[in-house]
Design an enzyme around this catalytic site. Sequence first.
Site, PDB file in Angstrom:
ATOM      1  CD  GLU A   1      -1.750  30.851  33.419  1.00 23.43           C
ATOM      2  OE1 GLU A   1      -0.983  31.459  32.656  1.00 23.43           O
ATOM      3  OE2 GLU A   1      -1.408  29.821  34.032  1.00 23.43           O
TER       4      GLU A   1
ATOM      5  CG  HIS B   1     -11.849  10.728  52.156  1.00 27.32           C
ATOM      6  ND1 HIS B   1     -12.197   9.682  52.988  1.00 27.32           N
ATOM      7  CD2 HIS B   1     -11.496  10.168  50.984  1.00 27.32           C
ATOM      8  CE1 HIS B   1     -12.029   8.534  52.357  1.00 27.32           C
ATOM      9  NE2 HIS B   1     -11.616   8.798  51.129  1.00 27.32           N
TER      10      HIS B   1
ATOM     11  CE  LYS C   1       6.402  34.670  36.138  1.00 25.98           C
ATOM     12  NZ  LYS C   1       6.532  33.787  34.976  1.00 25.98           N
TER      13      LYS C   1
HETATM   14  O1  PA5 Z   1       1.332  30.276  32.523  1.00 20.15           O
HETATM   15  C1  PA5 Z   1       2.205  31.026  32.940  1.00 20.15           C
HETATM   16  O2  PA5 Z   1       2.604  32.018  32.302  1.00 20.15           O
HETATM   17  C2  PA5 Z   1       2.822  30.765  34.271  1.00 20.15           C
HETATM   18  O3  PA5 Z   1       2.129  29.767  34.964  1.00 20.15           O
HETATM   19  C3  PA5 Z   1       4.305  30.390  34.104  1.00 20.15           C
HETATM   20  O4  PA5 Z   1       4.431  29.111  33.532  1.00 20.15           O
HETATM   21  C4  PA5 Z   1       5.005  30.449  35.463  1.00 20.15           C
HETATM   22  O5  PA5 Z   1       4.934  31.762  35.944  1.00 20.15           O
HETATM   23  C5  PA5 Z   1       6.441  30.002  35.404  1.00 20.15           C
HETATM   24  O6  PA5 Z   1       7.138  30.639  34.367  1.00 20.15           O
HETATM   25  P1  PA5 Z   1       8.060  29.720  33.426  1.00 20.15           P
HETATM   26  O7  PA5 Z   1       7.118  28.717  32.820  1.00 20.15           O
HETATM   27  O8  PA5 Z   1       8.616  30.667  32.408  1.00 20.15           O
HETATM   28  O9  PA5 Z   1       9.093  29.118  34.300  1.00 20.15           O
END
Ligand code: PA5
Length: 348
Positions: free
Chosen positions: A236, A252, A344
């Site tokens: 990310e 393994h 999303k």
């Molecule tokens: O890093 C991110 O933005 C995602 O991994 C979110 O954490 C994930 O989509 C879940 O969203 P939330 O943390 O708002 O529940």
Amino acid sequence: MSVLDDPDALRAADPSGMLDSVGASADDCETGYTAGLAAGGLPVTGDLTGVTFLGMGGSAVAGDLTRALFRQRLGVPLDVVRSPELPEHCETRSLVVATSYSGDTAETLAAFEEAVERGCRIVAVTSGGRLARRAAEEGIPVVSIPGGMQPRAALGHLAFTTLGALEAAGVLPRLGGEVRETVGLLRALAAELGPEKQGNRAMRLAERIGDRYAVIWGTEGIGSVAAMRWKTQINENAKRPAWWASMSELDHNEIVGWVDGAGADHFLVTLRHDGEAPSIAPRFPLSVDLVAASGLHHEEVQAVGDSALARACSLILMGDFVSVYLGLLRRVDPTPVEVIDRLKKALG
Ligand code: PA5
């Protein structure tokens, strides 16, 4: 000269301040723990049959960390569910901790609704959204965390609020000493690894990884939680594929894949800590030797701290910094995750 050698250029390349968010982890952990301890209206827990954490992505790490720290020490099973489906074993004496930073994550909301339906004991950890609204409607306690952050940057709040609330509910033992140690350590590490300290070891590791794909190994337990966090943070913050695996499961299967030449454009980071099981620790040098012929580059990162909590958080903080520096080296803005936002939206 690399962008990492110039603090002003670093700040300019990070317009939404991911480096500041990472640097503020200690404060977030401290604030989160205090908020969790102060949580009111928590469910009765004396007769629990288990604790199930619901969450996805950045929000699921709070449950992962709690599980890794306590599953050997609690008399009930701890479970982390990354799915809309609530496991069959969740019933009226199960504690369900629904964690979603935004409060709007479809999988978490679906499993939460099922937990409401089954009469589970529930706590919601969120900054708002539908989860906060539905919890309020159902009279379910909400432990609130501050909004306006990226979920992954809010790990200090999410994890330490959860720890504080579970301590307040009587599920976890007193953690004040461990939390104090962790907060002090994270403060010192942020000063050592932050953007003002040119040439620090997080920057140097990011430069060594460079354009290679990162592969992160950590021991089952806190090492694996940290390894997965490194992988997702590199995805990310640096917008790069990355992989992680758990020792000794990787012995393994994974080691067989690192044949001649396969590792040339990969970089292995092994995450180590002093609490590794004595039967597992010697596997690291042996396994690294076995895969070296693949051309895999390698560096080891050692946790610091006395408690498991501090060690886990020290590994996580190092990975957070490395991932942001990797992104900045690659000239990408670490903060936005447009692909996740697009997905999303498409899913409605
Ligand atoms: O890093 C991110 O933005 C995602 O991994 C979110 O954490 C994930 O989509 C879940 O969203 P939330 O943390 O708002 O529940």
